[in-house]
Design an enzyme around this catalytic site. Structure first.
Site, PDB file in Angstrom:
ATOM      1  N   SER A 192      11.589   5.985  15.090  1.00 47.69           N
ATOM      2  CA  SER A 192      10.400   5.548  15.829  1.00 47.69           C
ATOM      3  C   SER A 192      10.820   5.167  17.240  1.00 47.69           C
ATOM      4  CB  SER A 192       9.777   4.347  15.113  1.00 47.69           C
ATOM      5  OG  SER A 192       9.372   4.734  13.826  1.00 47.69           O
ATOM      6  N   CYS A 236       3.464   8.577   1.046  1.00 41.24           N
ATOM      7  CA  CYS A 236       4.049   7.630   1.997  1.00 41.24           C
ATOM      8  C   CYS A 236       4.279   6.319   1.258  1.00 41.24           C
ATOM      9  CB  CYS A 236       3.067   7.450   3.163  1.00 41.24           C
ATOM     10  SG  CYS A 236       3.625   6.262   4.383  1.00 41.24           S
ATOM     11  N   CYS A 256      -1.087   6.021   9.751  1.00 37.75           N
ATOM     12  CA  CYS A 256       0.178   5.403  10.186  1.00 37.75           C
ATOM     13  C   CYS A 256      -0.086   4.074  10.857  1.00 37.75           C
ATOM     14  CB  CYS A 256       0.855   6.250  11.263  1.00 37.75           C
ATOM     15  SG  CYS A 256       1.605   7.717  10.690  1.00 37.75           S
ATOM     16  N   SER A 282      12.008   6.876   7.654  1.00 47.02           N
ATOM     17  CA  SER A 282      11.701   6.511   9.031  1.00 47.02           C
ATOM     18  C   SER A 282      12.246   5.128   9.347  1.00 47.02           C
ATOM     19  CB  SER A 282      10.186   6.530   9.228  1.00 47.02           C
ATOM     20  OG  SER A 282       9.850   6.070  10.517  1.00 47.02           O
ATOM     21  N   GLY A 341       7.035  -1.852   6.033  1.00 47.08           N
ATOM     22  CA  GLY A 341       8.407  -2.352   6.023  1.00 47.08           C
ATOM     23  C   GLY A 341       9.407  -1.447   6.698  1.00 47.08           C
ATOM     24  N   GLU A 342      10.593  -2.011   6.892  1.00 46.41           N
ATOM     25  CA  GLU A 342      11.686  -1.272   7.526  1.00 46.41           C
ATOM     26  C   GLU A 342      12.710  -0.929   6.435  1.00 46.41           C
ATOM     27  OE1 GLU A 342      12.763   0.236  10.442  1.00 46.41           O
ATOM     28  OE2 GLU A 342      14.398   0.611   9.047  1.00 46.41           O
ATOM     29  N   HIS A 384       9.042   5.882  20.620  1.00 45.29           N
ATOM     30  CA  HIS A 384       7.852   5.311  21.266  1.00 45.29           C
ATOM     31  C   HIS A 384       7.960   4.929  22.731  1.00 45.29           C
ATOM     32  CE1 HIS A 384       6.402   5.325  17.240  1.00 45.29           C
ATOM     33  NE2 HIS A 384       6.986   4.227  16.859  1.00 45.29           N
ATOM     34  N   CYS A 422       1.671  -2.070  15.543  1.00 45.98           N
ATOM     35  CA  CYS A 422       1.680  -1.836  14.096  1.00 45.98           C
ATOM     36  C   CYS A 422       1.027  -2.979  13.335  1.00 45.98           C
ATOM     37  CB  CYS A 422       3.129  -1.663  13.632  1.00 45.98           C
ATOM     38  SG  CYS A 422       3.286  -1.521  11.847  1.00 45.98           S
ATOM     39  N   CYS A 456       6.913  -7.124   7.120  1.00 45.84           N
ATOM     40  CA  CYS A 456       8.039  -6.586   7.897  1.00 45.84           C
ATOM     41  C   CYS A 456       8.549  -7.689   8.813  1.00 45.84           C
ATOM     42  CB  CYS A 456       7.562  -5.384   8.724  1.00 45.84           C
ATOM     43  SG  CYS A 456       8.910  -4.495   9.552  1.00 45.84           S
ATOM     44  N   GLU A 482       0.827  -1.197   0.000  1.00 46.53           N
ATOM     45  CA  GLU A 482       0.000   0.000   0.000  1.00 46.53           C
ATOM     46  C   GLU A 482       0.868   1.257   0.000  1.00 46.53           C
ATOM     47  OE1 GLU A 482      -4.142  -1.431   1.929  1.00 46.53           O
ATOM     48  OE2 GLU A 482      -2.586  -0.983   3.387  1.00 46.53           O
ATOM     49  N   ASN A 497      -3.305   4.628  16.026  1.00 45.04           N
ATOM     50  CA  ASN A 497      -4.370   4.302  15.074  1.00 45.04           C
ATOM     51  C   ASN A 497      -4.739   2.841  15.215  1.00 45.04           C
ATOM     52  OD1 ASN A 497      -4.607   6.855  13.643  1.00 45.04           O
ATOM     53  ND2 ASN A 497      -2.535   6.443  12.930  1.00 45.04           N
ATOM     54  N   CYS A 505       6.546  -4.751  15.792  1.00 44.58           N
ATOM     55  CA  CYS A 505       6.189  -3.751  16.788  1.00 44.58           C
ATOM     56  C   CYS A 505       4.733  -4.001  17.181  1.00 44.58           C
ATOM     57  CB  CYS A 505       6.398  -2.353  16.224  1.00 44.58           C
ATOM     58  SG  CYS A 505       8.100  -2.112  15.652  1.00 44.58           S
TER      59      CYS A 505
END
Ligand code: SAH
Ligand code: SF4
Length: 402
Positions: free
Chosen positions: A267, A149, A387, A245, A213-214, A269, A163, A156, A134, A344, A160
């Site tokens: 990130s 984005c 996000c 990111s 993904g990272e 957090h 996520c 991934c 996406e 989210n 996390c």
């Protein structure tokens, strides 16, 4: 503690450097195991999108064509956004026909496109091997500009806890063509070709590498794609308009800064290793102190180019005022800003977002300490485009049983 001066936070000893180099090689070797498929169509034509300038020159040299042809093609592909060789008026018809026999200028196929009530547009892109990711376009609510984005992996490897993508196993890395292709296809959708020159306004004005993904676990392909995007004779988006990111892949952060010089978002957090180990499991490998040391070393970090720290607000988990004060302490001396992202939700997600009041209190502590800390307005939640909500049905092909 003895009376000795503590080593400066950003000091790297030779032993550290060796360790980092070895770790970097290991990360790159692992990335290669998840390589994308070759960039050829079913009828054997090669996709020109995603080749570096040098590779394009080589492809044309193999046809007996001079380097200036590569320059012309680059201009048609990335400045004009043309996908049909027949529209390349500076190239004579016989050569156009030869090119079309061997090559294509492709885009990922938009399997679905949804537009949110707030104007956010989410694309589900399908690649040649049917894998999907996406991509989201987030228009600025006040001005004619916006961020794209983009995703760098199908799924991934990191998981996390907050996520949605993290619940999808890594299927494979995206290739450079697929990464730059997401941006080009989004531009097609808004008809933004040719690429606006210099500082002319753009509707698709920034790129945030914050999709699925990272990116630092797919560094080579991501870097290649971003170099294409930044090339001044093509799309020409400057490194200042690109933000990458990472969840904190420390050994790759230096390389990203040196080679690409794009803006960095981290990130974070959580402010303790104990909590971050749980919600961002990569922290067990690269704990907070190492991560912040890498941020302090990040080339180009200055007051004019601050590092962005992302902090997802999880109710009762990481949102206390004491944690805000600890965050101020951790960031001391770093040119930083903090994006407070309301959590989210997604189907089955284990957290709730912090209350607005609590988020505002948290922000006030950061603001008072001199850190800009905008509370991000969630965008595109109605279409699961915000996000951390991205996920596709793609799965890694299982070996046939028995
Ligand atoms: N893998 C990279 C980039 C993609 S995630 C990274 O982790 O940085 C982009 C951002 O969305 C990260 O800051 C991530 O922590 C955040 N995010 C993930 N899930 C979220 C959720 N459910 N709500 C809000 N933000 C989320
Ligand atoms: Fe992967 Fe980033 Fe999601 Fe973590 S937040 S699971 S690193 S995409």
């Amino acid at each position: 503690m003895s009376g000795r001066e503590p080593a400066p936070m950003n000091a790297v000893t030779p032993a550290d450097a060796e360790l980092t180099a070895a770790e970097r090689d290991r990360i790159l070797a692992k990335a290669a195991l998840f390589s994308p498929p070759p960039v050829t169509t079913a009828d054997g034509r090669r996709d020109l999108v995603g080749l570096s300038r040098e590779e394009l020159v080589q492809e044309l040299a193999a046809l007996g064509e001079k380097p200036f042809r590569a320059k012309q093609l680059w201009h048609w592909i990335y400045h004009q956004g043309v996908t049909d060789f027949d529209r390349m008026s500076s190239i004579a018809a016989p050569l156009r026909a030869r090119l079309a026999e061997r090559f294509v200028i492709a885009r990922p196929e938009a399997a679905t496109v949804q537009t949110s009530r707030d104007g956010t547009r989410k694309f589900l892109f399908r690649f040649r091997d049917a894998q999907q990711v996406e991509t989201v376009y987030i228009p600025d609510p006040e001005e004619d500009r916006g961020a794209v984005c983009i995703s760098t992996q199908v799924g991934c490897t990191l998981s996390c806890r907050f996520c949605h993508t993290g619940t999808q196993k890594l299927v494979r890395n995206l290739g450079a063509a697929e990464i730059v292709g997401q941006f080009m296809a989004a531009r097609d959708s808004y008809g933004e070709w040719p690429s606006p020159k210099d500082d002319k306004p753009r509707l698709l004005s920034t790129i945030v590498v914050m999709g699925m993904g990272e990116p630092l676990y797919n560094y080579e392909n991501t870097a290649k794609a971003l170099r294409i995007v930044m090339d001044g004779e093509g799309i020409g988006l400057s490194r200042r308009r690109i933000t990458l990111s990472t969840s904190g892949v420390v050994p790759m952060m230096d390389r990203c800064g040196e080679e690409l010089g794009v803006n960095l978002a981290v990130s974070l957090h959580a402010v303790t290793d104990e909590l971050r180990n749980e919600i961002v499991p990569l922290n067990r490998k690269y704990p907070i102190a190492e991560l912040l040391a890498a941020c302090r070393r990040y080339p180009g970090a200055s007051n004019a180019r601050r590092i962005t720290f992302e902090y997802v607000m999880l109710r009762g988990i990481n949102d206390s005022e004491a944690e805000a004060r600890e965050l101020v302490r951790l960031l001391h001396g770093l040119p930083a800003k903090v994006n407070l992202i309301p959590f989210n939700p997604w189907p089955g997600s284990p957290y709730q977002t912090s209350t607005y009041e609590q988020t505002a209190k948290f922000a006030a502590i950061l603001n008072e300490a001199g850190y800009s800390s905008p509370i991000r307005r969630p965008r595109g939640r109605d279409i699961l485009a915000a996000c951390g909500q991205l996920k596709t049905e793609s799965e890694r092909e299982r070996k046939a049983a028995g």
